[in-house]
Write an enzyme that holds these catalytic residues in place. Structure first.
Site, PDB file in Angstrom:
ATOM      1  N   GLU A   1      27.314  34.553  50.043  1.00 38.52           N
ATOM      2  CA  GLU A   1      28.536  33.756  50.158  1.00 38.52           C
ATOM      3  C   GLU A   1      28.870  33.399  51.584  1.00 38.52           C
ATOM      4  O   GLU A   1      29.323  32.303  51.876  1.00 38.52           O
ATOM      5  CB  GLU A   1      29.750  34.564  49.677  1.00 38.52           C
TER       6      GLU A   1
ATOM      7  N   LYS B   1      27.819  39.255  48.961  1.00 35.52           N
ATOM      8  CA  LYS B   1      28.611  39.008  50.174  1.00 35.52           C
ATOM      9  C   LYS B   1      27.777  38.229  51.205  1.00 35.52           C
ATOM     10  O   LYS B   1      28.266  37.323  51.859  1.00 35.52           O
ATOM     11  CB  LYS B   1      29.095  40.333  50.782  1.00 35.52           C
TER      12      LYS B   1
ATOM     13  N   LYS C   1      38.931  30.183  46.305  1.00 37.00           N
ATOM     14  CA  LYS C   1      39.457  31.526  46.048  1.00 37.00           C
ATOM     15  C   LYS C   1      39.740  31.728  44.565  1.00 37.00           C
ATOM     16  O   LYS C   1      39.565  32.809  44.031  1.00 37.00           O
ATOM     17  CB  LYS C   1      40.729  31.730  46.881  1.00 37.00           C
TER      18      LYS C   1
ATOM     19  N   HIS D   1       8.522  46.901  39.192  1.00 31.49           N
ATOM     20  CA  HIS D   1       8.379  45.956  38.082  1.00 31.49           C
ATOM     21  C   HIS D   1       8.446  44.510  38.566  1.00 31.49           C
ATOM     22  O   HIS D   1       8.634  43.602  37.769  1.00 31.49           O
ATOM     23  CB  HIS D   1       9.453  46.221  37.021  1.00 31.49           C
TER      24      HIS D   1
ATOM     25  N   ASN E   1      59.208  46.046  50.877  1.00 35.83           N
ATOM     26  CA  ASN E   1      57.776  45.860  50.658  1.00 35.83           C
ATOM     27  C   ASN E   1      57.240  47.226  50.271  1.00 35.83           C
ATOM     28  O   ASN E   1      57.595  48.218  50.897  1.00 35.83           O
ATOM     29  CB  ASN E   1      57.123  45.380  51.957  1.00 35.83           C
ATOM     30  N   GLY E   2      56.411  47.310  49.236  1.00 31.82           N
ATOM     31  CA  GLY E   2      55.833  48.595  48.862  1.00 31.82           C
ATOM     32  C   GLY E   2      56.197  48.979  47.442  1.00 31.82           C
ATOM     33  O   GLY E   2      56.641  48.145  46.657  1.00 31.82           O
TER      34      GLY E   2
ATOM     35  N   TRP F   1      55.672  39.403  46.809  1.00 31.55           N
ATOM     36  CA  TRP F   1      54.434  39.416  46.013  1.00 31.55           C
ATOM     37  C   TRP F   1      54.727  40.418  44.904  1.00 31.55           C
ATOM     38  O   TRP F   1      54.827  41.616  45.145  1.00 31.55           O
ATOM     39  CB  TRP F   1      53.276  39.860  46.903  1.00 31.55           C
TER      40      TRP F   1
ATOM     41  N   CYS G   1      54.218  41.390  50.723  1.00 31.84           N
ATOM     42  CA  CYS G   1      55.506  40.747  50.971  1.00 31.84           C
ATOM     43  C   CYS G   1      55.687  40.476  52.465  1.00 31.84           C
ATOM     44  O   CYS G   1      55.188  41.204  53.315  1.00 31.84           O
ATOM     45  CB  CYS G   1      56.632  41.659  50.518  1.00 31.84           C
TER      46      CYS G   1
ATOM     47  N   ARG H   1      50.783  35.342  54.144  1.00 30.87           N
ATOM     48  CA  ARG H   1      50.561  36.626  53.484  1.00 30.87           C
ATOM     49  C   ARG H   1      50.488  36.474  51.967  1.00 30.87           C
ATOM     50  O   ARG H   1      50.073  37.382  51.277  1.00 30.87           O
ATOM     51  CB  ARG H   1      51.688  37.605  53.840  1.00 30.87           C
TER      52      ARG H   1
ATOM     53  N   GLU I   1      26.667  43.705  44.953  1.00 27.12           N
ATOM     54  CA  GLU I   1      27.838  43.208  45.685  1.00 27.12           C
ATOM     55  C   GLU I   1      27.480  42.942  47.156  1.00 27.12           C
ATOM     56  O   GLU I   1      27.903  41.940  47.739  1.00 27.12           O
ATOM     57  CB  GLU I   1      28.989  44.215  45.558  1.00 27.12           C
TER      58      GLU I   1
HETATM   59  C1  F6R Z   1      33.194  37.072  45.685  1.00 30.19           C
HETATM   60  C2  F6R Z   1      34.311  36.506  44.970  1.00 30.19           C
HETATM   61  C3  F6R Z   1      34.062  35.897  43.633  1.00 30.19           C
HETATM   62  C4  F6R Z   1      35.147  36.365  42.658  1.00 30.19           C
HETATM   63  C5  F6R Z   1      35.004  35.663  41.309  1.00 30.19           C
HETATM   64  C6  F6R Z   1      36.026  36.137  40.305  1.00 30.19           C
HETATM   65  O1  F6R Z   1      33.558  37.549  46.937  1.00 30.19           O
HETATM   66  O2  F6R Z   1      35.406  36.532  45.447  1.00 30.19           O
HETATM   67  O3  F6R Z   1      32.805  36.204  43.156  1.00 30.19           O
HETATM   68  O4  F6R Z   1      35.029  37.744  42.511  1.00 30.19           O
HETATM   69  O5  F6R Z   1      35.158  34.271  41.483  1.00 30.19           O
HETATM   70  O6  F6R Z   1      37.310  35.923  40.754  1.00 30.19           O
HETATM   71  P1  F6R Z   1      38.536  36.697  40.132  1.00 30.19           P
HETATM   72  O7  F6R Z   1      38.379  38.137  40.416  1.00 30.19           O
HETATM   73  O8  F6R Z   1      39.735  36.100  40.798  1.00 30.19           O
HETATM   74  O9  F6R Z   1      38.512  36.434  38.649  1.00 30.19           O
END
Ligand code: F6R
Length: 624
Positions: A501, A498, A619, A517, A111-112, A85, A2, A27, A494
């Site tokens: 990406e 990262k 995103k 293998h 907020n919180g 939020w 928030c 935010r 993961e």
């Molecule tokens: C990686 C990343 C993506 C999301 C994926 C799923 O850093 O952000 O791999 O994890 O697109 O997105 P959500 O979690 O929003 O369903």
């Protein structure tokens, strides 16, 4: 998270508050609102001097601005505002802040999370208070107003009320009968004071007011601040005087939004201790049992569950892989983890004894959404783990655990991921509670271990300078490998994702046992390999990981080992050692992922890439 603004001075409070909210839009939020104390000069709403005028709207700030343009608010020089939020209660006009007390004399934004709001609300209701929203915040508005009506000034009221609240919170409040002050409080939630000439400001961060003043005051935890035209006075919750720390803000607006960091992602990585703590708040009832955010499934239905299928994409999928280890170990239910994009095309076996768990930060991922629709059409129940209240996936699910990470702005998921892990552990413990596969004290024991994780994540963040040096050292490499075992295997995946990406490098994660293998053929002189070493608690795994490290090193790899404190058994086979705090094996992903996030962020920075907006990525992936 928030956004909060407060103002007292000689300007139009409406202008300052709306501008401040606009500065805090970055935010993320799903509703916005404002409350002013009418000063009696004008007003199209029939408001009189010394009365509150409140407007609040779901959706973007533009909705609120339009409402105010249609029906102007009275002139005022004292006001508060909020971008919300959603946490408790969906993103609606009614749940938007500010909230007012019983007689509409006190308005508050928050907020919180107030952990004990349910008990407080029940006792207020027993006294005849009626509530207009589903929020935890409204309880604080009623409590504050009860104090001021009883004769306390708003500062004393805030001290008293905060002393009975549990959880994490920032409040900013006004009392219609005292336009000379705005009062705020903070506990484990952001708040900063801006000090101008004849005016004072409050904000979630300095972006809210740096166009007006660059003189600011930082507060400690559990403090109350009262701002007036003359300045700010700080006390502790018990009323003893305190002093904030003055500082001068020399960031520009873009840096201010990122708390002075270069990227939102870096800020979000550093926010993870707070995010993990927030995701654990309010999970236990007063009797000590666990509960979820929204539950439209009863315990009998959960007891009937014989199989769990976790569906998710990308980073969320890797959180699901960790969940499998926890759920199978604690609940003895078999768990499949499936990529959402593959799920419905393989004709999965589903019935009403299958629980489908959908993990999604955004709550809008099309692959995951289509997968849960398919599952529901086959009579399976769906539980969502999601960071976005009111988004489509939780709305279409039978139960929800919100991750409470706050909005994630960097495209690459970081705090979203660690809070998904926390939610997965909570789900596993909840199922263990319902199915009786763990004793109450065992569940309490794991909860206590989880509650220690924010400190553990803070500790691992201290490795940042060492990790950044590594990123500089390896900035010229074009390929990286990541090895892990058990719960460390999804962390390896993961870590590799990262790097792909953000730094556009070839990076692969493997289960260390799979090396021989095939993947070991990739190892050549100088190839950097991150190795996630399991804690000593699982010695057979630990020793096998050590053998894996020796194998790749013997072939010329540069090994970077993530190893728990006190374990020097891989020192002689590692080129670099990064120490992780000692944590239980199932919880290790929460700390082990952090150096990998920092590494990817820094390497991409070294290479000159846009860390927050990597190429070709969005995103929220709303197409299949
Ligand atoms: C990686 C990343 C993506 C999301 C994926 C799923 O850093 O952000 O791999 O994890 O697109 O997105 P959500 O979690 O929003 O369903």
């Amino acid at each position: 998270m928030c956004g909060i603004v407060g103002y007292v001075g000689d300007r139009s409070a409406q202008g300052v508050v709306i501008d401040g909210l606009r500065r805090l839009e970055y935010r993320g939020y799903d509703s916005a609102g404002i409350a002013l104390i009418a000063d009696g000069r004008s007003g199209a709403r029939g408001d009189q001097q010394g009365k509150l005028a409140v407007d609040k709207r779901a959706g973007k700030l533009a909705n609120l601005e339009k409402a105010i343009a249609d029906t102007p608010l009275p002139a005022s020089t004292t006001g508060i505002g909020h971008t919300r939020w959603a946490t408790h209660g969906g993103p609606t006009d009614g749940n938007a802040h500010p909230h007012v007390g019983r007689t509409g004399r006190v308005a508050v934004v928050h907020n919180g999370i107030i952990e004990n709001f349910a008990e407080l609300r029940a006792s207020l209701e027993a006294d005849g208070h009626e509530f207009a929203s589903q929020t935890d915040t409204e309880v604080a508005a009623h409590l504050l107003e009860r104090e001021v009506v009883g004769g306390a000034d708003l500062t004393i009221a805030m001290q008293k009320v905060c002393s009975v609240l549990e959880g994490a919170f920032t409040f900013v409040a006004i009392d219609a009968e005292d336009p000379s002050r705005v009062v705020a409080a903070r506990r484990n939630s952001p708040l900063v004071v801006g000090l101008g000439e004849g005016e004072s400001f409050l904000g979630s961060d300095v972006a809210a007011f740096i166009e007006h003043t660059r003189e600011a005051l930082e507060l400690d935890q559990d403090q109350v601040v009262t701002i007036t035209r003359e300045g700010a006075t700080v006390t502790n919750f018990d009323g003893t005087p305190a002093e904030g720390r003055r500082f001068h803000v020399d960031w520009d607006l873009a840096a201010a939004e990122k708390d002075g960091h270069d990227w939102f992602m870096r800020k979000e990585i550093l926010e993870q201790p707070r995010a993990v703590a927030d995701s654990l708040l309010g999970r236990r009832t007063p009797s000590g049992s666990l509960h979820l955010d929204e539950m439209r499934l009863d315990d009998d239905e959960l007891r009937e569950v014989t199989k769990i299928i976790i569906i998710a994409a990308g980073t969320s999928f890797y959180a699901g892989m960790v969940a499998k280890y926890a759920i199978e170990h604690w609940c003895r239910i078999s768990v499949e983890v499936e990529l959402a994009s593959e799920f419905r095309y393989r004709d999965p076996i589903l019935d009403n004894s299958t629980l489908v768990v959908a993990i999604s930060q955004s709550g809008e991922t099309a692959d995951t959404l289509q997968a849960i629709r398919h599952a529901r059409s086959q009579r399976s129940k769906v539980l969502a783990i999601c960071n976005t209240n009111g988004s489509t996936i939780p709305r279409e699910s039978d139960a929800v655990i919100y991750t409470h990470a706050g909005p994630e702005i960097g495209v690459a998921s970081t705090k979203g991921y660690v809070t998904q892990l926390v939610a997965c552990y909570l789900l596993a413990l909840y199922l263990a509670q319902v199915k009786g596969t763990m004793y109450g004290d065992e569940i309490d024991g794991v909860m206590t271990q989880l509650e220690a994780m924010p400190a553990a994540v803070s500790k691992v963040l201290e490795t940042a300078p060492q990790v950044y040096d590594l990123a500089r050292e390896y900035a010229d490499r074009r390929a990286f490998l990541f090895l892990g075992r058990h719960a460390g295997y999804p962390v390896a995946l993961e870590g590799a994702l990262k790097l792909k990406e953000l730094a556009y490098l070839h990076a692969e994660g493997f289960a260390a046992g799979e090396l021989k293998h095939g993947p070991i053929a990739l190892v050549e002189e100088g190839l950097p390999i991150w190795c996630i070493v399991p804690p000593r608690g699982r010695d057979f795994l630990h020793d096998k990981m050590r053998s894996g490290i020796m194998e790749v090193r013997a072939r010329g790899a540069r090994t970077i080992a993530l190893v728990e404190e006190g374990d020097d058994s891989v020192d002689s086979v590692s080129d670099t050692i990064i120490r992780l705090p000692k944590v239980p094996v199932l919880l290790q992903p929460l700390v082990a992922v952090v150096p990998l996030q920092l590494f990817a962020c820094q390497l991409a920075t070294e290479l000159g890439y846009d860390v927050d907006q990597p190429r070709n990525l969005a995103k929220s992936v709303t197409v299949e």
